[in-house]
Design an enzyme around this catalytic site. Structure first.
Site, PDB file in Angstrom:
ATOM      1  N   HIS A 158       0.864  -1.183   0.000  1.00 32.92           N
ATOM      2  CA  HIS A 158       0.000   0.000   0.000  1.00 32.92           C
ATOM      3  C   HIS A 158       0.896   1.227   0.000  1.00 32.92           C
ATOM      4  O   HIS A 158       1.933   1.231   0.670  1.00 32.92           O
ATOM      5  CB  HIS A 158      -0.878   0.051   1.260  1.00 32.92           C
ATOM      6  CG  HIS A 158      -1.445   1.422   1.485  1.00 32.92           C
ATOM      7  ND1 HIS A 158      -2.587   1.863   0.850  1.00 32.92           N
ATOM      8  CD2 HIS A 158      -0.986   2.472   2.210  1.00 32.92           C
ATOM      9  CE1 HIS A 158      -2.815   3.118   1.190  1.00 32.92           C
ATOM     10  NE2 HIS A 158      -1.858   3.516   2.026  1.00 32.92           N
ATOM     11  N   GLU A 169      -2.139   9.463   6.887  1.00 33.35           N
ATOM     12  CA  GLU A 169      -1.797   8.050   7.098  1.00 33.35           C
ATOM     13  C   GLU A 169      -0.556   7.896   7.991  1.00 33.35           C
ATOM     14  O   GLU A 169      -0.501   6.994   8.816  1.00 33.35           O
ATOM     15  CB  GLU A 169      -1.568   7.365   5.746  1.00 33.35           C
ATOM     16  CG  GLU A 169      -2.862   7.187   4.967  1.00 33.35           C
ATOM     17  CD  GLU A 169      -2.696   6.454   3.653  1.00 33.35           C
ATOM     18  OE1 GLU A 169      -3.715   6.189   2.999  1.00 33.35           O
ATOM     19  OE2 GLU A 169      -1.544   6.167   3.247  1.00 33.35           O
TER      20      GLU A 169
HETATM   21  P1  ADP Z   1      -4.532   1.577  -3.915  1.00 36.36           P
HETATM   22  O1  ADP Z   1      -4.028   0.532  -2.956  1.00 36.36           O
HETATM   23  O2  ADP Z   1      -3.887   1.456  -5.261  1.00 36.36           O
HETATM   24  O3  ADP Z   1      -4.491   2.970  -3.356  1.00 36.36           O
HETATM   25  P2  ADP Z   1      -7.408   1.632  -3.457  1.00 36.36           P
HETATM   26  O4  ADP Z   1      -7.175   2.622  -2.380  1.00 36.36           O
HETATM   27  O5  ADP Z   1      -8.397   1.988  -4.501  1.00 36.36           O
HETATM   28  O6  ADP Z   1      -6.064   1.209  -4.201  1.00 36.36           O
HETATM   29  O7  ADP Z   1      -7.893   0.252  -2.828  1.00 36.36           O
HETATM   30  C1  ADP Z   1      -7.260  -0.267  -1.685  1.00 36.36           C
HETATM   31  C2  ADP Z   1      -6.970  -1.743  -1.869  1.00 36.36           C
HETATM   32  O8  ADP Z   1      -8.193  -2.457  -1.975  1.00 36.36           O
HETATM   33  C3  ADP Z   1      -6.207  -2.108  -3.147  1.00 36.36           C
HETATM   34  O9  ADP Z   1      -4.827  -1.971  -3.034  1.00 36.36           O
HETATM   35  C4  ADP Z   1      -6.628  -3.528  -3.355  1.00 36.36           C
HETATM   36  O10 ADP Z   1      -5.882  -4.419  -2.544  1.00 36.36           O
HETATM   37  C5  ADP Z   1      -8.062  -3.522  -2.883  1.00 36.36           C
HETATM   38  N1  ADP Z   1      -9.007  -3.298  -3.982  1.00 36.36           N
HETATM   39  C6  ADP Z   1      -9.324  -2.129  -4.589  1.00 36.36           C
HETATM   40  N2  ADP Z   1     -10.263  -2.305  -5.544  1.00 36.36           N
HETATM   41  C7  ADP Z   1     -10.551  -3.621  -5.549  1.00 36.36           C
HETATM   42  C8  ADP Z   1     -11.452  -4.452  -6.301  1.00 36.36           C
HETATM   43  N3  ADP Z   1     -12.238  -3.946  -7.221  1.00 36.36           N
HETATM   44  N4  ADP Z   1     -11.469  -5.777  -6.040  1.00 36.36           N
HETATM   45  C9  ADP Z   1     -10.697  -6.296  -5.096  1.00 36.36           C
HETATM   46  N5  ADP Z   1      -9.856  -5.589  -4.341  1.00 36.36           N
HETATM   47  C10 ADP Z   1      -9.761  -4.262  -4.546  1.00 36.36           C
HETATM   48 MG    MG Z   2      -5.622   4.022  -1.962  1.00 36.79          MG
END
Ligand code: ADP
Ligand code: MG
Length: 200
Positions: A158, A169
């Site tokens: 993350h 964060e």
């Molecule tokens: P990032 O980690 O790239 O900032 P997000 O904040 O949008 O992404 O989402 C947090 C985490 O949730 C992602 O890293 C991923 O592990 C999970 N995630 C996001 N969208 C999906 C989805 N459509 N299906 C399954 N897991 C998801």
């Molecule tokens: Mg995110």
């Protein structure tokens, strides 16, 4: 605040720890010139994870919309057209996944730390993350696979999504006295104006 002092949060998620990728992840941020100023191993609880993902009140909408776009861009039908329905499920699954084993929490400091770390981390869905990024190089997964299997995307790390998110964060994961102020010798090479004192 000087731009060199910018800080951002990185978590090595349970899949990254299990895959033995703590060193790979850390070395990518080290070699670009960022400075590690805090690091701990822990098992997070579900409440801490939910707060982490909802520090940004817009997260539910943005992540839902991003998922829908991810499907549409590939000519596929998203599981729902309601972004909030999508993120409701994701959050439940995230709370399970992120608490399943140890994770590493880190704070990285340096010029444009948040943007640089995000660039090296790559996009959320490994299927479309750029080659050369952590999520592009070390893992294979897609929204379609994770949705079919009722789990979150496995993407190793993350990182904070914006400078504002980074500030919040870092505070959410670390007390001020867990973050260490110190100098690295390479800082002079990266940004000192005169770069003197090299030749004897
Ligand atoms: P990032 O980690 O790239 O900032 P997000 O904040 O949008 O992404 O989402 C947090 C985490 O949730 C992602 O890293 C991923 O592990 C999970 N995630 C996001 N969208 C999906 C989805 N459509 N299906 C399954 N897991 C998801
Ligand atoms: Mg995110």
């Amino acid at each position: 605040m000087h731009p060199n002092k910018e800080r951002t949060l990185v978590l090595v998620k349970p899949d990254g720890v299990q895959r033995g990728l703590i060193g790979e992840v850390t070395s990518r941020f080290e070699r670009v010139g960022l400075k590690l100023v805090a690091m701990k191993m822990m098992v997070a609880d579900a409440d801490h994870i939910e707060k982490h993902y909802t520090l940004d009140p817009e997260w539910r909408r943005i992540t839902g919309e991003k998922t829908i776009k991810g499907y549409l861009d590939k000519g596929q039908t998203p599981p729902s057209t309601d972004p909030f329905e999508i993120t409701g499920k994701i959050l439940t699954n995230l709370k399970r996944f992120m608490t399943i084993g140890p994770i590493i929490a880190m704070v990285w400091e340096g010029a444009h730390a948040q943007k640089i770390v995000k660039k090296l981390t790559g996009g959320t869905e490994p299927l479309s993350s750029d080659v050369g990024t952590i999520r592009g190089d070390y893992v294979l997964d897609s929204y379609r696979m994770s949705d079919q299997e009722g789990r979150v995307i496995r993407n190793i790390v993350h990182c904070s999504g914006s400078e504002k998110e980074a500030e919040e964060e870092v505070k959410h994961w670390f007390k001020p006295d867990e973050i260490i102020n110190y100098r690295l010798v390479q800082e002079q090479i990266l940004s000192d104006v005169n770069l003197d004192g090299i030749l004897e």
